[in-house]
Design a protein around this motif. Structure first.
Motif, PDB file in Angstrom:
ATOM      1  N   GLU A   2       0.727  -1.270   0.019  1.00  0.00           N
ATOM      2  CA  GLU A   2       0.099  -0.012   0.021  1.00  0.00           C
ATOM      3  C   GLU A   2       0.858   1.305   0.009  1.00  0.00           C
ATOM      4  O   GLU A   2       0.463   2.179  -0.805  1.00  0.00           O
ATOM      5  CB  GLU A   2      -0.933   0.065   1.270  1.00  0.00           C
ATOM      6  N   HIS A   5       2.308   2.047  -3.220  1.00  0.00           N
ATOM      7  CA  HIS A   5       1.255   2.472  -4.215  1.00  0.00           C
ATOM      8  C   HIS A   5       1.199   4.239  -3.830  1.00  0.00           C
ATOM      9  O   HIS A   5       1.217   4.971  -4.907  1.00  0.00           O
ATOM     10  CB  HIS A   5      -0.148   2.101  -4.071  1.00  0.00           C
ATOM     11  N   ASP A   6       1.205   4.440  -2.435  1.00  0.00           N
ATOM     12  CA  ASP A   6       1.010   5.925  -2.175  1.00  0.00           C
ATOM     13  C   ASP A   6       2.227   6.715  -2.562  1.00  0.00           C
ATOM     14  O   ASP A   6       2.157   7.686  -3.331  1.00  0.00           O
ATOM     15  CB  ASP A   6       0.892   5.877  -0.827  1.00  0.00           C
ATOM     16  N   THR A   8       4.151   5.902  -5.136  1.00  0.00           N
ATOM     17  CA  THR A   8       4.028   6.069  -6.540  1.00  0.00           C
ATOM     18  C   THR A   8       3.164   7.390  -6.983  1.00  0.00           C
ATOM     19  O   THR A   8       3.641   8.200  -7.942  1.00  0.00           O
ATOM     20  CB  THR A   8       3.563   4.959  -7.225  1.00  0.00           C
ATOM     21  N   VAL A   9       2.102   7.375  -6.379  1.00  0.00           N
ATOM     22  CA  VAL A   9       1.104   8.614  -6.554  1.00  0.00           C
ATOM     23  C   VAL A   9       1.764   9.851  -6.246  1.00  0.00           C
ATOM     24  O   VAL A   9       1.515  10.835  -7.093  1.00  0.00           O
ATOM     25  CB  VAL A   9      -0.242   8.388  -5.585  1.00  0.00           C
ATOM     26  N   GLU A  10       2.421   9.859  -4.939  1.00  0.00           N
ATOM     27  CA  GLU A  10       3.192  11.175  -4.472  1.00  0.00           C
ATOM     28  C   GLU A  10       4.149  11.578  -5.706  1.00  0.00           C
ATOM     29  O   GLU A  10       4.217  12.769  -5.942  1.00  0.00           O
ATOM     30  CB  GLU A  10       3.789  10.882  -3.487  1.00  0.00           C
ATOM     31  N   HIS A  12       4.232  10.740  -8.803  1.00  0.00           N
ATOM     32  CA  HIS A  12       3.777  11.452 -10.265  1.00  0.00           C
ATOM     33  C   HIS A  12       3.035  12.704  -9.952  1.00  0.00           C
ATOM     34  O   HIS A  12       3.203  13.537 -10.948  1.00  0.00           O
ATOM     35  CB  HIS A  12       2.439  10.236 -10.556  1.00  0.00           C
ATOM     36  N   LEU A  13       2.476  13.081  -8.848  1.00  0.00           N
ATOM     37  CA  LEU A  13       1.784  14.232  -8.532  1.00  0.00           C
ATOM     38  C   LEU A  13       2.943  15.388  -8.366  1.00  0.00           C
ATOM     39  O   LEU A  13       2.938  16.503  -8.935  1.00  0.00           O
ATOM     40  CB  LEU A  13       0.981  14.071  -7.453  1.00  0.00           C
ATOM     41  N   ALA A  14       4.007  15.101  -7.846  1.00  0.00           N
ATOM     42  CA  ALA A  14       5.064  15.816  -7.320  1.00  0.00           C
ATOM     43  C   ALA A  14       5.779  16.215  -8.745  1.00  0.00           C
ATOM     44  O   ALA A  14       6.423  17.377  -8.926  1.00  0.00           O
ATOM     45  CB  ALA A  14       6.051  15.261  -6.425  1.00  0.00           C
ATOM     46  N   LEU A  16       4.577  16.532 -11.808  1.00  0.00           N
ATOM     47  CA  LEU A  16       3.977  17.629 -12.576  1.00  0.00           C
ATOM     48  C   LEU A  16       4.204  18.939 -12.309  1.00  0.00           C
ATOM     49  O   LEU A  16       4.265  19.379 -11.467  1.00  0.00           O
ATOM     50  CB  LEU A  16       2.248  17.462 -12.267  1.00  0.00           C
ATOM     51  N   PRO A  17       5.007  19.807 -13.543  1.00  0.00           N
ATOM     52  CA  PRO A  17       5.194  20.917 -13.235  1.00  0.00           C
ATOM     53  C   PRO A  17       4.205  21.946 -12.969  1.00  0.00           C
ATOM     54  O   PRO A  17       3.296  21.814 -13.829  1.00  0.00           O
ATOM     55  CB  PRO A  17       6.196  21.249 -14.714  1.00  0.00           C
ATOM     56  N   LEU A  18       4.563  22.810 -11.774  1.00  0.00           N
ATOM     57  CA  LEU A  18       3.309  23.841 -11.517  1.00  0.00           C
ATOM     58  C   LEU A  18       3.817  25.015 -12.249  1.00  0.00           C
ATOM     59  O   LEU A  18       4.951  25.598 -12.699  1.00  0.00           O
ATOM     60  CB  LEU A  18       3.662  24.176 -10.072  1.00  0.00           C
ATOM     61  N   THR A  19       2.667  25.570 -12.700  1.00  0.00           N
ATOM     62  CA  THR A  19       2.867  27.064 -13.216  1.00  0.00           C
ATOM     63  C   THR A  19       3.382  28.073 -12.285  1.00  0.00           C
ATOM     64  O   THR A  19       2.803  28.186 -11.319  1.00  0.00           O
ATOM     65  CB  THR A  19       1.388  27.447 -13.943  1.00  0.00           C
TER      66      THR A  19
END
Lengths: 141, 171
Positions: A2, A5-6, A8-10, A12-14, A16-19
């Protein structure tokens, strides 16, 4: 499993480049800060000018009302004057800053012929600093 | 005292510029996610720094200036939301939160924004503070006045709710 999984989610989210913040926002924010700081400096200048006028005014009153009081410090009357000076300095500290309030106290004492001992000055500064920091909680990041 | 905090307390203008440069992007991202729009985020960033300048003497008691700015920003965002009379749970995370260079990234950004919008509003804030603002659990705990263990638990809960998004991304 578990946790993997968490993570991996973190990831992928982190990833993503932020504007970024718009460049003109920096200009607007720092202009606002500059105006605010300038306004505060002006208020302090006005407060110091007011303090100087008060000191002169109180000094003139003291000279007019008590011509024979001289510079000899009577223990009972002297303590009352020191307390009065302290209370006045605390009021000044509320609208300006500790340094201005301390200078005010010294000048007021001088004009009233009150000699402040080292302990007297330390006591006045303590009351001023208590006033400035009173009610401000410790802020931690 | 923290060196930057000391300079801020003294009213050193360059210190405010340093503080802004250190945290502006993260702050803007956090507020965009929280308020649902870049324009609102920009307004609150301005309000935040105005408050920082007005109350600069309070930095004398601050160990972590950046975390303190986030605390002020969060409070300003709450005030902003109350002024606009928006319901606390209806803010949608905009896809413009993410910088996209191509259509594939655009789609990922939209999926991420949609997935984040579906998370419980209060739990989502922990993701915003952790991932977008880059704060530690300890800093988040101090900022929100919620015990650190609870912060970690609710953060995990929010991340778990994002798993379907990730699976969609991979597929």
């Amino acid at each position: 499993m578990e946790e993997q999984h968490d993570e991996t989610v973190e990831r992928h989210l982190a990833a993503l480049p932020l504007t970024p913040a718009p460049q003109d926002l920096r200009t607007a924010v720092l202009s606002g800060v500059r105006r605010q700081l300038k306004s505060q400096r002006w208020e302090r200048t006005l407060a110091r000018a007011a303090v100087a006028l008060i000191v002169v005014g109180v000094g003139l009153n003291a000279a007019l009302l008590a011509p024979g009081s001289g510079t000899r410090k009577d223990r009972g009357d002297g303590q009352l004057k020191i307390e009065t000076i302290t209370q006045a300095a605390v009021v000044i500290a509320r609208s300006s800053d500790p340094q201005t309030a301390t200078q005010f106290a010294r000048r007021l004492a001088l004009l009233n012929g009150v000699r402040l001992s080292h302990d007297d000055e330390a006591g006045i500064e303590l009351r001023i600093n208590e006033q400035v920091s009173n009610g401000v909680p410790k802020r931690r990041g | 005292m923290h060196p930057l905090a000391a300079r801020l307390a003294r009213g050193d203008e360059a210190a405010f510029a340093e503080l802004y440069d250190e945290c502006a992007d993260r702050l803007f991202a956090y507020l965009t996610a929280k308020l649902g729009s870049r324009d609102r985020a920009a307004d609150v960033v301005q309000e935040t720094f105005l408050r920082v300048a007005t109350g600069r003497r309070l930095f004398r008691n601050v160990d972590n200036p950046v975390a303190y700015v986030f605390q002020i920003a969060r409070n300003e965002a709450i005030r902003f939301t109350a002024r606009e009379r928006r319901g606390a749970n209806v803010v949608v995370v905009p896809a413009e939160l993410f910088a996209v260079e191509n259509p594939f990234n655009q789609e990922m950004a939209e999926l991420a924004a949609a997935a984040l919008s579906r998370i419980d509003r209060e739990d989502r804030e922990f993701v915003e503070l952790r991932i977008f603002a880059g704060l530690t659990f300890r800093e988040i705990s101090e900022l929100t006045a919620i015990p650190q263990a609870t912060v970690a638990t609710r953060y995990r809960r929010a991340i778990q709710q994002l798993r379907p998004w990730l699976e969609k991304q991979i597929s």
